[in-house]
Write a protein that holds these residues in place. Structure first.
Motif, PDB file in Angstrom:
ATOM      1  N   THR A 226       0.805  -1.224   0.000  1.00 36.12           N
ATOM      2  CA  THR A 226       0.000   0.000   0.000  1.00 36.12           C
ATOM      3  C   THR A 226       0.838   1.274   0.000  1.00 36.12           C
ATOM      4  OG1 THR A 226      -0.142  -0.035   2.414  1.00 36.12           O
ATOM      5  CG2 THR A 226      -1.905  -1.142   1.189  1.00 36.12           C
ATOM      6  N   GLU A 227       2.131   1.177   0.295  1.00 36.77           N
ATOM      7  CA  GLU A 227       2.976   2.365   0.329  1.00 36.77           C
ATOM      8  C   GLU A 227       3.258   2.859  -1.088  1.00 36.77           C
ATOM      9  OE1 GLU A 227       3.824   3.860   2.969  1.00 36.77           O
ATOM     10  OE2 GLU A 227       3.993   2.439   4.628  1.00 36.77           O
ATOM     11  N   THR A 228       3.517   4.148  -1.213  1.00 38.06           N
ATOM     12  CA  THR A 228       3.952   4.707  -2.488  1.00 38.06           C
ATOM     13  C   THR A 228       4.893   5.872  -2.230  1.00 38.06           C
ATOM     14  OG1 THR A 228       3.213   5.367  -4.710  1.00 38.06           O
ATOM     15  CG2 THR A 228       2.096   6.403  -2.833  1.00 38.06           C
ATOM     16  N   GLY A 229       5.822   6.087  -3.146  1.00 35.61           N
ATOM     17  CA  GLY A 229       6.749   7.200  -3.043  1.00 35.61           C
ATOM     18  C   GLY A 229       7.845   7.028  -2.013  1.00 35.61           C
ATOM     19  N   LYS A 230       8.029   5.815  -1.503  1.00 32.96           N
ATOM     20  CA  LYS A 230       9.023   5.580  -0.460  1.00 32.96           C
ATOM     21  C   LYS A 230      10.238   4.839  -1.001  1.00 32.96           C
ATOM     22  CE  LYS A 230       7.961   4.553   3.700  1.00 32.96           C
ATOM     23  NZ  LYS A 230       7.479   3.900   4.938  1.00 32.96           N
ATOM     24  N   LEU A 231      11.310   4.914  -0.244  1.00 37.00           N
ATOM     25  CA  LEU A 231      12.526   4.156  -0.522  1.00 37.00           C
ATOM     26  C   LEU A 231      12.676   3.070   0.522  1.00 37.00           C
ATOM     27  CD1 LEU A 231      15.344   3.648  -1.835  1.00 37.00           C
ATOM     28  CD2 LEU A 231      16.244   5.378  -0.250  1.00 37.00           C
ATOM     29  N   PHE A 232      12.869   1.837   0.059  1.00 38.72           N
ATOM     30  CA  PHE A 232      13.143   0.719   0.947  1.00 38.72           C
ATOM     31  C   PHE A 232      14.539   0.183   0.659  1.00 38.72           C
ATOM     32  CE2 PHE A 232       8.514   0.790   0.869  1.00 38.72           C
ATOM     33  CZ  PHE A 232       8.191   0.584   2.199  1.00 38.72           C
ATOM     34  N   VAL A 233      15.058  -0.594   1.593  1.00 41.56           N
ATOM     35  CA  VAL A 233      16.350  -1.247   1.405  1.00 41.56           C
ATOM     36  C   VAL A 233      16.186  -2.738   1.666  1.00 41.56           C
ATOM     37  CG1 VAL A 233      17.627   0.825   2.089  1.00 41.56           C
ATOM     38  CG2 VAL A 233      17.089  -0.913   3.808  1.00 41.56           C
ATOM     39  N   VAL A 234      17.047  -3.522   1.042  1.00 43.25           N
ATOM     40  CA  VAL A 234      17.111  -4.949   1.332  1.00 43.25           C
ATOM     41  C   VAL A 234      18.336  -5.188   2.196  1.00 43.25           C
ATOM     42  CG1 VAL A 234      17.306  -7.285   0.405  1.00 43.25           C
ATOM     43  CG2 VAL A 234      16.013  -5.547  -0.863  1.00 43.25           C
ATOM     44  N   ARG A 235      18.095  -5.694   3.389  1.00 41.83           N
ATOM     45  CA  ARG A 235      19.172  -6.025   4.306  1.00 41.83           C
ATOM     46  C   ARG A 235      18.817  -7.346   4.986  1.00 41.83           C
ATOM     47  NH1 ARG A 235      20.635  -2.433   1.598  1.00 41.83           N
ATOM     48  NH2 ARG A 235      21.611  -0.456   2.209  1.00 41.83           N
ATOM     49  N   GLU A 236      19.804  -8.214   5.095  1.00 43.44           N
ATOM     50  CA  GLU A 236      19.604  -9.518   5.722  1.00 43.44           C
ATOM     51  C   GLU A 236      18.436 -10.261   5.068  1.00 43.44           C
ATOM     52  OE1 GLU A 236      19.054  -8.538   9.812  1.00 43.44           O
ATOM     53  OE2 GLU A 236      21.143  -7.933  10.112  1.00 43.44           O
ATOM     54  N   ASN A 237      18.376 -10.131   3.751  1.00 37.40           N
ATOM     55  CA  ASN A 237      17.396 -10.851   2.928  1.00 37.40           C
ATOM     56  C   ASN A 237      15.947 -10.466   3.212  1.00 37.40           C
ATOM     57  OD1 ASN A 237      19.590 -12.188   1.831  1.00 37.40           O
ATOM     58  ND2 ASN A 237      19.395 -13.924   3.234  1.00 37.40           N
ATOM     59  N   ARG A 238      15.741  -9.254   3.715  1.00 37.84           N
ATOM     60  CA  ARG A 238      14.369  -8.802   3.887  1.00 37.84           C
ATOM     61  C   ARG A 238      14.283  -7.300   3.673  1.00 37.84           C
ATOM     62  NH1 ARG A 238      12.902  -7.057   9.213  1.00 37.84           N
ATOM     63  NH2 ARG A 238      14.645  -7.069  10.678  1.00 37.84           N
ATOM     64  N   ILE A 239      13.068  -6.825   3.393  1.00 36.95           N
ATOM     65  CA  ILE A 239      12.821  -5.429   3.124  1.00 36.95           C
ATOM     66  C   ILE A 239      12.758  -4.641   4.431  1.00 36.95           C
ATOM     67  CG2 ILE A 239      11.043  -3.805   2.332  1.00 36.95           C
ATOM     68  CD1 ILE A 239      12.571  -4.910   0.052  1.00 36.95           C
ATOM     69  N   LYS A 240      13.436  -3.488   4.442  1.00 39.93           N
ATOM     70  CA  LYS A 240      13.393  -2.611   5.598  1.00 39.93           C
ATOM     71  C   LYS A 240      13.161  -1.183   5.118  1.00 39.93           C
ATOM     72  CE  LYS A 240      16.530  -5.459   8.379  1.00 39.93           C
ATOM     73  NZ  LYS A 240      17.697  -5.444   9.276  1.00 39.93           N
ATOM     74  N   ASP A 241      12.537  -0.389   5.974  1.00 35.45           N
ATOM     75  CA  ASP A 241      12.314   1.017   5.674  1.00 35.45           C
ATOM     76  C   ASP A 241      13.655   1.729   5.662  1.00 35.45           C
ATOM     77  OD1 ASP A 241      11.640   3.853   5.926  1.00 35.45           O
ATOM     78  OD2 ASP A 241       9.605   3.119   6.350  1.00 35.45           O
ATOM     79  N   TYR A 242      13.856   2.622   4.703  1.00 39.70           N
ATOM     80  CA  TYR A 242      15.142   3.315   4.593  1.00 39.70           C
ATOM     81  C   TYR A 242      15.455   4.147   5.830  1.00 39.70           C
ATOM     82  CZ  TYR A 242      18.696   6.652   3.223  1.00 39.70           C
ATOM     83  OH  TYR A 242      19.826   7.408   3.195  1.00 39.70           O
ATOM     84  N   VAL A 243      14.454   4.792   6.410  1.00 33.86           N
ATOM     85  CA  VAL A 243      14.728   5.681   7.536  1.00 33.86           C
ATOM     86  C   VAL A 243      15.132   4.918   8.786  1.00 33.86           C
ATOM     87  CG1 VAL A 243      13.176   7.463   6.687  1.00 33.86           C
ATOM     88  CG2 VAL A 243      12.308   5.749   8.263  1.00 33.86           C
TER      89      VAL A 243
END
Length: 246
Positions: A226-243
């Motif tokens: 449901t999110e839009t316009g955000k940046l995520f990162v992949v760390r330890e094989n899972r999605i995390k919020d950039y902030v």
């Protein structure tokens, strides 16, 4: 998380190897028909064989993203054949050279901007009328930590990834009232040819395989996102919020 993409049409650039290859494979596993784009015909054919072995289906579109006319025509071709597009994974990119900003050759800088930025914008422009009409449109723009770290000698690549993040955020704001969800993602250090080019002395076995990164990306492309316009990162094989990636 299992993502059901049956009946969905997904476009992946840079699909002949690395993260693009394995993301295309995961999309096919989830039931999507994959439109796979890349320069390397052999890599696309390998992908097609792998998808077929899983009972999935793909359409191969071999072309160079520097061919702007081909990008412009892509949206029309998708409309003529399927009448829709549900998922975009803009993965293709080039590194350029690791060099002081003042020493970068003009032709190298121009190529990085052409492939990483201009081609991404042309791709968005080409498919926007299709994906905007999807009832569950999803677009994922591959970025990099380089866009924020701005390490010495990474100038062209860092600038290009910052630019595509800005494009993604702007596109998301413009589409906020639609079912379309547009995200950027930093996949992190991954065992790819580009990473080997940038870090030739690094042991690739210490890095996540692109198949695990692709698996982590899948929830961002599913109907529950449901999110839009955000940046995520992949760390330890899972999605995390950039902030808060820790």
């Amino acid at each position: 998380m299992t993502v059901d993409l049956k009946g969905r049409i997904a476009l992946v650039t840079g699909a002949s190897r690395g993260i693009g290859y394995f993301t295309a494979l995961e999309l096919a596993k989830a039931g999507a028909h994959v439109i796979a784009c890349a320069r390397t015909v052999g890599g696309l054919e390998d992908l097609d064989d792998a998808i077929k072995s899983l009972g999935g289906s793909a359409t191969l579109v071999p072309f160079d993203l520097a061919d702007m006319a081909a990008i412009d025509a892509l949206g029309g071709s998708i409309f003529e054949r399927w009448g829709k597009l549900d998922i975009l994974v803009a993965n293709a990119g080039v590194l350029g050279t690791i060099s002081p900003v003042g020493h970068v050759e003009a032709k190298v800088f121009d190529k990085v901007m052409t492939i990483n930025v201009t081609a991404t914008w042309r791709l968005i422009r080409s498919i926007d009328p299709l994906i905007s009409k999807s009832d569950q449109g999803r677009a994922l723009i591959l970025s990099s930590g380089a866009a924020h770290k701005c390490k010495p000698f990474w100038g062209p690549y860092s600038a290009s990834k910052a630019a595509v993040e800005a494009l993604a955020r702007t596109w998301a704001a413009e589409s906020a009232r639609l079912p379309l969800r547009i995200l950027s993602v930093d996949p992190g250090a991954t065992r790819t040819a580009m990473r080997a080019q940038a870090m030739p002395g690094e042991d690739p076995d210490t890095l996540p395989h692109p198949s695990t990164v692709a698996q982590a990306l899948m929830p961002l492309l599913g109907p529950d996102q449901t999110e839009t316009g955000k940046l995520f990162v992949v760390r330890e094989n899972r999605i995390k919020d950039y902030v808060n990636p820790a």
